[in-house]
Write a protein that holds these residues in place. Structure first.
Motif, PDB file in Angstrom:
ATOM      1  N   GLU A  72      -1.152  -2.581 -10.464  1.00 24.95           N
ATOM      2  CA  GLU A  72       0.417  -2.269 -10.337  1.00 24.95           C
ATOM      3  C   GLU A  72       0.652  -2.474 -11.819  1.00 24.95           C
ATOM      4  N   ASN A  73       0.227  -3.575 -12.509  1.00 25.84           N
ATOM      5  CA  ASN A  73       0.599  -4.100 -13.784  1.00 25.84           C
ATOM      6  C   ASN A  73       0.315  -2.843 -14.911  1.00 25.84           C
ATOM      7  N   PRO A 130      11.524  -8.133   3.916  1.00 20.92           N
ATOM      8  CA  PRO A 130       9.808  -7.800   3.953  1.00 20.92           C
ATOM      9  C   PRO A 130       9.342  -7.232   5.214  1.00 20.92           C
ATOM     10  N   PRO A 181       7.291  -3.580  -2.405  1.00 19.66           N
ATOM     11  CA  PRO A 181       6.938  -5.109  -2.459  1.00 19.66           C
ATOM     12  C   PRO A 181       6.892  -5.689  -0.985  1.00 19.66           C
ATOM     13  N   GLN A 184       3.341  -4.661   0.260  1.00 15.90           N
ATOM     14  CA  GLN A 184       2.357  -5.583  -0.535  1.00 15.90           C
ATOM     15  C   GLN A 184       2.390  -6.998   0.056  1.00 15.90           C
ATOM     16  N   ALA A 185       3.540  -7.470   0.380  1.00 15.62           N
ATOM     17  CA  ALA A 185       3.503  -8.968   1.203  1.00 15.62           C
ATOM     18  C   ALA A 185       2.962  -8.905   2.537  1.00 15.62           C
ATOM     19  N   HIS A 188      -0.810  -8.322   2.249  1.00 13.33           N
ATOM     20  CA  HIS A 188      -1.526  -9.324   1.477  1.00 13.33           C
ATOM     21  C   HIS A 188      -2.290  -8.517   0.739  1.00 13.33           C
ATOM     22  N   ARG A 189      -1.667  -7.628  -0.136  1.00 13.72           N
ATOM     23  CA  ARG A 189      -2.072  -6.925  -1.326  1.00 13.72           C
ATOM     24  C   ARG A 189      -1.289  -7.037  -2.501  1.00 13.72           C
ATOM     25  N   PRO A 190      -0.951  -7.902  -2.927  1.00 15.93           N
ATOM     26  CA  PRO A 190       0.206  -8.275  -4.141  1.00 15.93           C
ATOM     27  C   PRO A 190      -0.548  -7.591  -5.215  1.00 15.93           C
ATOM     28  N   GLY A 191       0.485  -6.835  -6.010  1.00 19.32           N
ATOM     29  CA  GLY A 191      -0.065  -6.003  -7.250  1.00 19.32           C
ATOM     30  C   GLY A 191      -1.085  -5.009  -7.123  1.00 19.32           C
ATOM     31  N   GLN A 192      -1.172  -4.539  -5.935  1.00 16.51           N
ATOM     32  CA  GLN A 192      -2.192  -3.434  -5.561  1.00 16.51           C
ATOM     33  C   GLN A 192      -1.511  -1.896  -5.256  1.00 16.51           C
TER      34      GLN A 192
END
Length: 831
Positions: A72-73, A130, A181, A184-185, A188-192
């Motif tokens: 994601e970055n 969430p 978001p 992703q929470a 359990h895939r933060p930033g993906q």
């Protein structure tokens, strides 16, 4: 003109209601089967494409990584494109819940809903929670959804309904939409991210070249239509095979219709002769017969459309279930009937009837009156020798076409054309069996047997077409049956080689190829730490594009698999040798094994260096047999996969127990401790695989039964017509003291002789067809090499059942015919 049509077209239909009913029934069965499969295919594909495309409608391009997630970055690198494009990040996952009907699986599709203006969906801004989701209106008024995500128990709150878009298909029931978001929470895939959907802003322009130049290294751009086409192509062969099978009932029905119109024309030949003598043009006589055919075809097609729609409601569940297991999500449970499908079915049924009537109609119009009125003109023996010779020539040509030197993988025209020629030629060649079956009638002293078999020595067209129709139906059933049982024997051997672990673990709800359920690393570690577990092999697979086509990149723990398990290797060496070498070489010289399907599909061989992505290459060390994935798989050792993909979850686990630990007891204990996982012993998994295998072919079995039913109906009609043609013989036998029982046995023997010719011809035809299906069609279509297996019990049982049912169905017809009154005019006018 109207009065003449009423007398020559409508009046015979009223007087011969039984014959008309059989013709309408034949057309309706053929049309209904074709339409049911067509509607079921369309509904399943629409559902499949809807899940494949998700709610990202309107996108013109899609951006994905070669394999694995996007970071994601890295989105900030696309800022230069935002002046011309909208960019929608997408993440996907799976949710399942249990209920009275079993496990129900949902697709989770997440995007930036706040950026899209959806943060207030449901009226309370609840999507920022969430655990909140948008659901389809088809799901009903549920407020919460309790179930599992990646084996973890979760409760999702329904925040609103997914808005329907005008002029687009309705939202699938099994689709859940979340804010990015929150997903992703939950996953359990933060930033993906799984992909980006891109589209043009109003009044702006951008080219694919410009977009591709702005992408980070390794990201790939593809048109949205290309993605949809790939989704359709994955299931194309499966749907084509069903469509071809659905036409068999119509083809067998065409033989039956030809018999019906041939009998009608012969019984009314005095009428045609009289019309010609009175100066009626031959074209008008042709029109009378074809008008009758059009009426029967139209009525049969209308009835078939109704039956087909009803049948589609059941067939769509089988088709969708198979497509979900093999290709991905497909939640269709009903099929709608549209005007184009109804019109196509109506035209197909009517044209089939017209084509079946064309030859008899031409003969009625072209034969001079003197020949039409000649005694016995309608009962002339057919010229079976040249017909059988032509059949053998066509059959040989079909085999030559089907077994052409190997063509490009996926090329199927020669297999289908060869099969069609073999079916047609074999049905004509089956006529040659009738005189052979009639030979005992010349030598026997039994007058009953002699009278029963004598007509088969010089068969009429009625005998020939009844035998040919039954040969086609039996041949298709034998061909498909041998193929299915060869497939079954091969898969059983493959399972014996591949499934060597004691216990297999998968996330609950992970039954289909499109499932995104995964086992988290902490769950896998907990299972590995169990005192009864000696070793664990983690399997993971992600879709990736290789040479422009979607396939699967997978991983396993080669150290465990090489010492405790086994891959059924075809090339490269033994399983232990190949896997130990790849594990030993590691990241220094990455190696891979591929399935036979992958090898055929992409034309790769052992020793080739495969470029998987920029800076990612692996040497092909071996090819193994795999019958669970027709898209193909490339498997890396787990350390290499983790270094290149970075996904440490698992799609499934294979547990090897310590000596002395009972597998069934361990499976029950672990299942109680991990309710979100599906934990089965080796035996339980094998049983489920066999059940799914037979479930996959259930619709094939149904189509074969319908084809046989149509052929046996044609046999009944044939015997009725033959009995009318032998009214003189029946009257003579009765005058000589023959009772109804004796005459019934004579007629029944004649019908059973025709059935025996059809069965024997069908057996030979089916064995030839099975060779094409096993050795040509399966390798070309799916990349699978099957061991040819002859199921003698199945062949014997099918033959016995066909003859038994033929006798049972022919008995009432023979009894009816034995009581026919003597009628000289009918005797001379029947065929």
């Amino acid at each position: 003109m109207n009065g003449l049509h009423a007398r020559l077209v409508w009046r015979p239909l009223r007087l011969e209601a039984g014959r008309a009913f059989l013709a309408v029934l034949a057309v309706s069965l053929g049309v209904s089967v074709f339409l049911a499969i067509r509607l079921a295919n369309r509904a399943a594909v629409a559902s499949f494409e809807g899940f494949a495309q998700g709610v990202g409608t309107g996108a013109e391009w899609t951006v994905k990584a070669p394999f694995g997630p996007l970071a994601e970055n890295d989105l900030r690198r696309l800022e230069s494109l935002r002046s011309d494009l909208w960019i929608r990040p997408v993440l996907e996952g799976s949710f399942c819940r249990t209920g009275p009907g079993g496990v129900e699986t949902f697709q989770i599709l997440a995007t930036d809903l706040v950026g899209l203006g959806g943060g207030g969906a449901g009226g309370d801004g609840g999507l920022l929670d969430p655990a909140s989701v948008l659901v389809s209106a088809a799901l009903g008024p549920e407020k919460t959804l309790e179930g599992f995500v990646d084996g973890r128990a979760v409760t999702l709150r329904v925040a609103g309904r997914i808005p329907e878009v005008p002029e687009r298909p309705p939202v699938q029931r099994n689709l859940l939409v979340m804010d990015l978001p929150a997903a992703q929470a939950l996953l359990h895939r933060p930033g993906q991210l799984d992909r980006l959907d891109l589209g043009l802003l109003p009044g702006r322009r951008a080219t694919a070249e410009r977009i591709a130049a702005a992408l980070p290294p390794g990201w790939a751009l593809e048109a949205a239509e290309q993605r949809a086409s790939s989704a359709r192509a994955m299931s194309g062969v499966f749907r084509l095979n069903l469509t071809v099978l659905s036409l068999i009932a119509l083809a067998v029905g065409a033989y039956l219709l030809f018999q019906a119109f041939d009998a009608t024309v012969n019984r009314r030949r005095e009428t045609w002769a009289l019309l010609q003598a009175l100066g009626c043009p031959r074209g008008r006589i042709l029109g009378f017969v074809l008008a009758e055919a059009a009426i029967l075809g139209g009525l049969g097609s209308l009835l078939g459309i109704g039956l087909g729609w009803a049948g589609a409601q059941g067939a769509v569940r089988f088709v969708a279930r198979t497509m979900e297991a093999l290709y991905g999500a497909a939640s269709a449970r009903s099929a709608a009937l549209g005007a184009p499908e109804a019109a196509a079915a109506f035209v197909l049924g009517t044209l089939t009837c017209l084509l079946a009537a064309w030859v008899p109609a031409r003969r009625a119009a072209a034969t001079p009156p003197v020949q039409l009125l000649a005694r016995g003109a309608g009962a002339r023996p057919m010229r079976w020798k040249p017909l059988a010779l032509a059949g053998f020539c066509i059959l040989g040509a079909g085999l030559a076409v089907a077994f052409l030197p190997r063509l490009a993988q996926g090329t199927l025209w020669h297999a289908y054309l060869g099969s069609a020629l073999v079916l047609f030629g074999g049905s004509l060649a089956a006529v040659a069996l009738l005189p052979l079956i009639g030979l005992p009638g010349r030598a026997t002293r039994s007058w009953g047997l002699r009278l029963a078999l004598r007509p088969l020595g010089n068969p009429t067209g009625r005998h020939g077409f009844a035998a040919a129709a039954l040969a086609v139906a039996v041949g298709m059933t034998v061909g498909m049956g041998v193929m299915v049982r060869s497939f079954e024997a091969t898969v059983e051997g493959w399972i014996g080689d591949s499934l060597r672990a004691d216990i297999y673990v998968a996330p609950l709800g992970s039954g289909g190829a499109g499932s995104r359920h995964r086992i988290p690393p902490e769950e896998a570690a907990a299972l590995q730490a169990d005192p009864g577990v000696a070793a664990v092999d983690r399997y993971q697979a992600v879709p990736f594009t290789f040479r422009g086509q979607i396939t699967s990149l997978a991983t396993g723990d080669f150290q465990v698999l090489g010492t405790r398990g086994r891959l059924p290797m075809i090339q490269g060496g033994t399983s232990a040798e190949v896997l130990s070498r790849i594990h030993r070489d590691g990241l220094g010289d990455p190696g891979a094994v591929v399935s036979e399907t992958f090898s055929r599909r992409f034309g790769v061989r052992v020793g080739d260096v495969l470029q998987l992505a920029p800076g990612r290459a692996a040497t092909l060390r071996g090819v193994y047999g795999d019958y669970g994935n027709e898209r193909g798989s490339l498997i890396l050792d787990r350390p290499v996969f983790l270094a290149w993909v970075g996904d440490d979850r698992a799609a499934s686990l294979a547990l090897y127990l310590r000596p002395g630990v009972p597998a069934e007891d361990a499976a029950r204990r672990l299942a109680a401790a991990h309710p979100g996982l599906l934990i089965r012993s080796n035996l339980a998994l094998r049983t489920q695989v066999e059940r799914i295998f037979h479930q996959t072919f259930a619709i094939t079995y149904a189509l074969e039964v319908i084809g046989l039913a149509v052929a046996l109906a044609g046999l009944m009609q044939s015997l009725a017509g033959l009995a009318l043609a032998r009214r003189g013989d029946i009257w003579t036998l009765r005058a000589l003291g023959g009772g109804d029982a004796a005459i019934t046995l004579v007629l029944l023997g004649e019908g059973c002789g025709v059935a025996l010719a059809g069965c024997l011809g069908g057996l030979g035809l089916g064995l030839l067809l099975s060779r094409i299906l096993v050795q040509v069609l399966n390798p070309q279509a799916f990349g699978w090499t099957l061991a040819y297996h002859l199921p003698w019990g199945f062949l014997g049982g099918l033959s016995g059942l066909c003859l038994l049912f033929a006798g049972a169905l022919l008995m009432p017809v023979a009894r009816w015919a034995a009581r026919l009154p003597a009628d000289r005019q009918a005797e001379e006018g029947a065929s």
